[in-house]
Write a protein that holds these residues in place. Structure first.
Motif, PDB file in Angstrom:
ATOM      1  N   ARG A  91       0.844  -1.196   0.000  1.00 45.87           N
ATOM      2  CA  ARG A  91       0.000   0.000   0.000  1.00 45.87           C
ATOM      3  C   ARG A  91       0.876   1.242   0.000  1.00 45.87           C
ATOM      4  O   ARG A  91       1.541   1.566   0.986  1.00 45.87           O
ATOM      5  CB  ARG A  91      -0.925   0.021   1.220  1.00 45.87           C
ATOM      6  CG  ARG A  91      -2.011   1.128   1.142  1.00 45.87           C
ATOM      7  CD  ARG A  91      -2.982   0.815   0.030  1.00 45.87           C
ATOM      8  NE  ARG A  91      -4.012   1.836  -0.163  1.00 45.87           N
ATOM      9  CZ  ARG A  91      -5.201   1.837   0.441  1.00 45.87           C
ATOM     10  NH1 ARG A  91      -5.505   0.886   1.316  1.00 45.87           N
ATOM     11  NH2 ARG A  91      -6.085   2.773   0.172  1.00 45.87           N
ATOM     12  N   SER A  92       0.911   1.927  -1.128  1.00 42.04           N
ATOM     13  CA  SER A  92       1.661   3.166  -1.244  1.00 42.04           C
ATOM     14  C   SER A  92       0.770   4.350  -0.892  1.00 42.04           C
ATOM     15  O   SER A  92      -0.370   4.177  -0.458  1.00 42.04           O
ATOM     16  CB  SER A  92       2.211   3.308  -2.671  1.00 42.04           C
ATOM     17  OG  SER A  92       3.133   2.277  -2.954  1.00 42.04           O
ATOM     18  N   MET A  93       1.295   5.555  -1.087  1.00 39.26           N
ATOM     19  CA  MET A  93       0.526   6.754  -0.767  1.00 39.26           C
ATOM     20  C   MET A  93      -0.797   6.794  -1.528  1.00 39.26           C
ATOM     21  O   MET A  93      -0.858   6.409  -2.690  1.00 39.26           O
ATOM     22  CB  MET A  93       1.324   8.010  -1.137  1.00 39.26           C
ATOM     23  CG  MET A  93       2.468   8.320  -0.215  1.00 39.26           C
ATOM     24  SD  MET A  93       3.126   9.985  -0.519  1.00 39.26           S
ATOM     25  CE  MET A  93       3.715   9.839  -2.202  1.00 39.26           C
TER      26      MET A  93
ATOM     27  N   ARG B  32       7.922  -3.668   5.587  1.00 38.13           N
ATOM     28  CA  ARG B  32       6.962  -2.604   5.281  1.00 38.13           C
ATOM     29  C   ARG B  32       6.189  -2.994   4.028  1.00 38.13           C
ATOM     30  O   ARG B  32       6.206  -2.287   3.029  1.00 38.13           O
ATOM     31  CB  ARG B  32       7.699  -1.272   5.114  1.00 38.13           C
ATOM     32  CG  ARG B  32       8.114  -0.679   6.463  1.00 38.13           C
ATOM     33  CD  ARG B  32       8.991   0.538   6.324  1.00 38.13           C
ATOM     34  NE  ARG B  32       9.171   1.168   7.619  1.00 38.13           N
ATOM     35  CZ  ARG B  32      10.015   0.728   8.556  1.00 38.13           C
ATOM     36  NH1 ARG B  32      10.752  -0.331   8.325  1.00 38.13           N
ATOM     37  NH2 ARG B  32      10.122   1.358   9.719  1.00 38.13           N
ATOM     38  N   GLN B  33       5.527  -4.122   4.118  1.00 39.26           N
ATOM     39  CA  GLN B  33       4.850  -4.665   2.947  1.00 39.26           C
ATOM     40  C   GLN B  33       3.376  -4.931   3.202  1.00 39.26           C
ATOM     41  O   GLN B  33       2.816  -5.875   2.665  1.00 39.26           O
ATOM     42  CB  GLN B  33       5.535  -5.973   2.500  1.00 39.26           C
ATOM     43  CG  GLN B  33       6.787  -5.776   1.669  1.00 39.26           C
ATOM     44  CD  GLN B  33       6.487  -5.428   0.222  1.00 39.26           C
ATOM     45  OE1 GLN B  33       5.504  -4.776  -0.097  1.00 39.26           O
ATOM     46  NE2 GLN B  33       7.342  -5.864  -0.688  1.00 39.26           N
TER      47      GLN B  33
ATOM     48  N   CYS C 179      -2.376  -1.107   4.660  1.00 31.99           N
ATOM     49  CA  CYS C 179      -2.186  -0.002   5.611  1.00 31.99           C
ATOM     50  C   CYS C 179      -0.960   0.831   5.246  1.00 31.99           C
ATOM     51  O   CYS C 179       0.178   0.454   5.545  1.00 31.99           O
ATOM     52  CB  CYS C 179      -2.050  -0.551   7.031  1.00 31.99           C
ATOM     53  SG  CYS C 179      -1.977   0.751   8.293  1.00 31.99           S
ATOM     54  N   TYR C 180      -1.187   1.981   4.611  1.00 37.95           N
ATOM     55  CA  TYR C 180      -0.088   2.848   4.194  1.00 37.95           C
ATOM     56  C   TYR C 180       0.681   3.378   5.394  1.00 37.95           C
ATOM     57  O   TYR C 180       1.917   3.427   5.380  1.00 37.95           O
ATOM     58  CB  TYR C 180      -0.620   4.015   3.357  1.00 37.95           C
ATOM     59  CG  TYR C 180       0.383   5.129   3.229  1.00 37.95           C
ATOM     60  CD1 TYR C 180       1.566   4.942   2.514  1.00 37.95           C
ATOM     61  CD2 TYR C 180       0.168   6.363   3.829  1.00 37.95           C
ATOM     62  CE1 TYR C 180       2.509   5.953   2.413  1.00 37.95           C
ATOM     63  CE2 TYR C 180       1.107   7.376   3.739  1.00 37.95           C
ATOM     64  CZ  TYR C 180       2.277   7.174   3.026  1.00 37.95           C
ATOM     65  OH  TYR C 180       3.207   8.179   2.946  1.00 37.95           O
ATOM     66  N   SER C 181      -0.008   3.791   6.453  1.00 37.34           N
ATOM     67  CA  SER C 181       0.679   4.384   7.603  1.00 37.34           C
ATOM     68  C   SER C 181       1.635   3.384   8.251  1.00 37.34           C
ATOM     69  O   SER C 181       2.715   3.754   8.718  1.00 37.34           O
ATOM     70  CB  SER C 181      -0.337   4.897   8.628  1.00 37.34           C
ATOM     71  OG  SER C 181      -1.092   5.959   8.088  1.00 37.34           O
TER      72      SER C 181
ATOM     73  N   LEU D  52       5.638   4.662   8.453  1.00 40.80           N
ATOM     74  CA  LEU D  52       6.308   5.035   9.705  1.00 40.80           C
ATOM     75  C   LEU D  52       7.746   4.518   9.739  1.00 40.80           C
ATOM     76  O   LEU D  52       8.005   3.332   9.605  1.00 40.80           O
ATOM     77  CB  LEU D  52       5.538   4.486  10.911  1.00 40.80           C
ATOM     78  CG  LEU D  52       4.325   5.320  11.348  1.00 40.80           C
ATOM     79  CD1 LEU D  52       3.499   4.549  12.356  1.00 40.80           C
ATOM     80  CD2 LEU D  52       4.787   6.648  11.946  1.00 40.80           C
ATOM     81  N   GLY D  53       8.674   5.433   9.926  1.00 42.53           N
ATOM     82  CA  GLY D  53      10.086   5.076  10.063  1.00 42.53           C
ATOM     83  C   GLY D  53      10.793   4.726   8.776  1.00 42.53           C
ATOM     84  O   GLY D  53      11.988   4.426   8.794  1.00 42.53           O
ATOM     85  N   THR D  54      10.085   4.784   7.653  1.00 41.42           N
ATOM     86  CA  THR D  54      10.703   4.286   6.428  1.00 41.42           C
ATOM     87  C   THR D  54      11.951   5.056   6.020  1.00 41.42           C
ATOM     88  O   THR D  54      12.974   4.477   5.664  1.00 41.42           O
ATOM     89  CB  THR D  54       9.691   4.276   5.260  1.00 41.42           C
ATOM     90  OG1 THR D  54      10.349   3.787   4.094  1.00 41.42           O
ATOM     91  CG2 THR D  54       9.132   5.652   4.957  1.00 41.42           C
TER      92      THR D  54
END
Length: 486
Positions: free
Chosen positions: A65-67, A237-238, A242-244, A248-250
């Motif tokens: 899930r991207s922006m 982060r996959q 859920c984009y958020s 977070l922290g990326t």
């Protein structure tokens, strides 16, 4: 007529009290895809346009899930238009309390990780031509950063030189490459596309590539590299929904990996004049890494481990005495220990390199300070309260202040109203988290120094040229001092 300016904004009020200009180290452009494709057609032809249109936005991945809904809208529609139209952008900087802005890509962050060589290179070149053309009429107030893919040193140098020929003055890179797992791709290329291997361009880069010519060319051309790649679309982060969670922290994770790689690979040692910016991740991770480096060096430098952790120096008599005295179970008897005295993490023979710090050139904690502090700059957004740790000289080893740089992130979802960014940053002063002098370093001096030190002509012809020249001249006149407290 629609209202364009935000009269008497809080940021403009903050700006009035300052006796120095504000330089935005990281604003963003929002690219219209139609405009990008116009330049793609020039560079790669109509077939490339069709290919990219069929694939959709670069880097799109249905499993991640991207922006989404991430550009200003509603009552902030004017800010969306602002970030798409450089002349309007330059006119409205005053509303944000900003005198001069370095503007970074949105599209190019994902484009830099396109796996197809031709597509990636066409996209980078197209974006750079677009940016050079879009911003040429507002060069006194803004400058765009070039997109330079780094999958090989050769492609990086080629695009770096092309960007320089366009008049672009700074570059956006990724410190990592995300290709397919080669063993899988060799057996089945389509299956390989479902896999990912992340490698540094500094620390043990893939295929044994040597990026030193790239770093040297950056220095030759005076084009400061900004690490602007997070860790989204990597293993932890996959989330497909859920984009958020993914966001977070990326950028902290991506920046920390890049900075750590620069240190341990010896790039900072071999190229001490190289300045590097790490954007969008703030300064919290930087303070953590800086202090962690100090603390791990203390117990993992080569002299320490030979003196205190060499298995051949084990006091065997003491060990046997302790097992005799305290071995209260059959499996803790001295005889059992004698059968297997070596621990898995402490074998007597090590076949791989022993000195973790050899390539870095670090032989003391002062070396860590002198590589990290002068040459690393950390883009911190206005609402990031952890910026304060960069200026906490009681926290950071040797009493240093790390070089945080004011980075508005105008153009992205976390800045719906550009007129508030400088005031949000100033709140750190109001809350007594940093001093007014710290704020001056944050909003002006660190960014001025960062680009000037790589290219003394960086600010020539801009609205801040005089102030930057005076700052750097005053520093030269000042009595030389140590880069940090001894």
């Amino acid at each position: 007529m629609r209202k364009i300016h935000t009269l008497n904004s809080k940021s403009a009020a903050v700006k009035k009290r300052l006796d120095y200009p504000v330089i935005d180290a990281d604003a963003h452009v929002l690219e219209g895809e139609w405009a990008v494709l116009d330049f793609v057609k020039q560079v790669g032809g109509a077939n490339m346009v069709k290919k990219l249109e069929k694939q959709g936005r670069p880097g799109y991945n249905q499993q991640h899930r991207s922006m989404f809904w991430a550009a200003p809208s509603g009552k902030y529609t004017i800010d969306r238009a602002t970030c798409m139209l450089p002349k309007l952008y330059a006119e409205r900087l005053e509303d944000a309390g900003i005198d001069y802005a370095i503007v970074y890509t949105t599209y190019g962050i994902s484009a830099n990780q396109i796996r197809d060589d031709e597509e990636r290179q066409v996209m980078a070149r197209s974006l750079n031509m677009l940016y050079a053309d879009m911003f040429k009429d507002v060069s006194d107030r803004m400058t765009p950063s070039a997109v330079v893919p780094t999958w090989t040193p050769e492609e990086a140098i080629a695009e770096l030189e092309f960007a320089h020929s366009l008049g672009l003055k700074t570059v956006t890179i990724s410190g990592e490459v995300r290709d397919a797992v080669p063993e899988v791709a060799k057996v089945d290329p389509k299956l390989g596309e479902k896999t990912q291997r992340v490698t540094s361009i500094c620390m043990e880069p893939r295929n044994g590539y040597n990026y030193d010519p790239f770093w040297q060319r950056i220095i030759d051309l005076g084009m400061l590299p900004a690490g602007h790649a997070g860790s989204q679309k990597t293993a932890r982060r996959q989330s497909p929904n859920c984009y958020s969670f993914n966001r977070l922290g990326t950028f902290s994770v991506g920046n920390e990996f890049f900075a750590r790689s620069l240190i341990f690979s010896g790039v900072c040692h071999r190229f001490p004049q190289l300045k590097v910016a790490f954007l969008e991740g703030g300064a919290g991770w930087a303070a953590q890494l800086y202090n962690d480096l100090m603390e791990i060096y203390e117990k993992r430098n080569i002299d320490w481990i030979y003196e205190h952790q060499d298995p051949s120096k084990l006091d065997v008599e003491l060990m046997e005495e302790m097992f005799d005295r305290y071995g209260h179970r059959d499996y803790l008897k001295k005889e059992r220990w004698r059968e297997s005295p070596d621990l898995p993490q402490s074998q007597k023979v090590e076949t791989r390199p022993m000195n973790d710090w050899e390539a870095s050139g670090i032989t003391s904690k002062k070396d860590i300070r002198d590589q990290f502090v002068p040459n690393f700059y950390f883009g911190a957004e206005a609402d990031d309260i952890m910026t304060a740790v960069a200026f906490n000289d009681k926290l950071n080893h040797f009493g240093v202040k790390l070089k945080a740089i004011f980075s508005s992130d105008i153009g992205h979802w976390d800045v719906p109203d550009l007129s508030k960014v400088l005031h949000e940053a100033w709140e750190m002063v109001e809350k007594e988290l940093i001093t007014e002098e710290d704020f001056r370093m944050f909003a002006f001096e660190n960014t001025a120094e960062m680009h000037y030190s790589m290219n003394p002509n960086f600010y020539k012809g801009t609205t801040v040229e005089g102030a930057v020249d005076k700052l750097m001249a005053d520093r030269k006149k000042a009595k030389p001092v140590s880069s940090a407290a001894e």
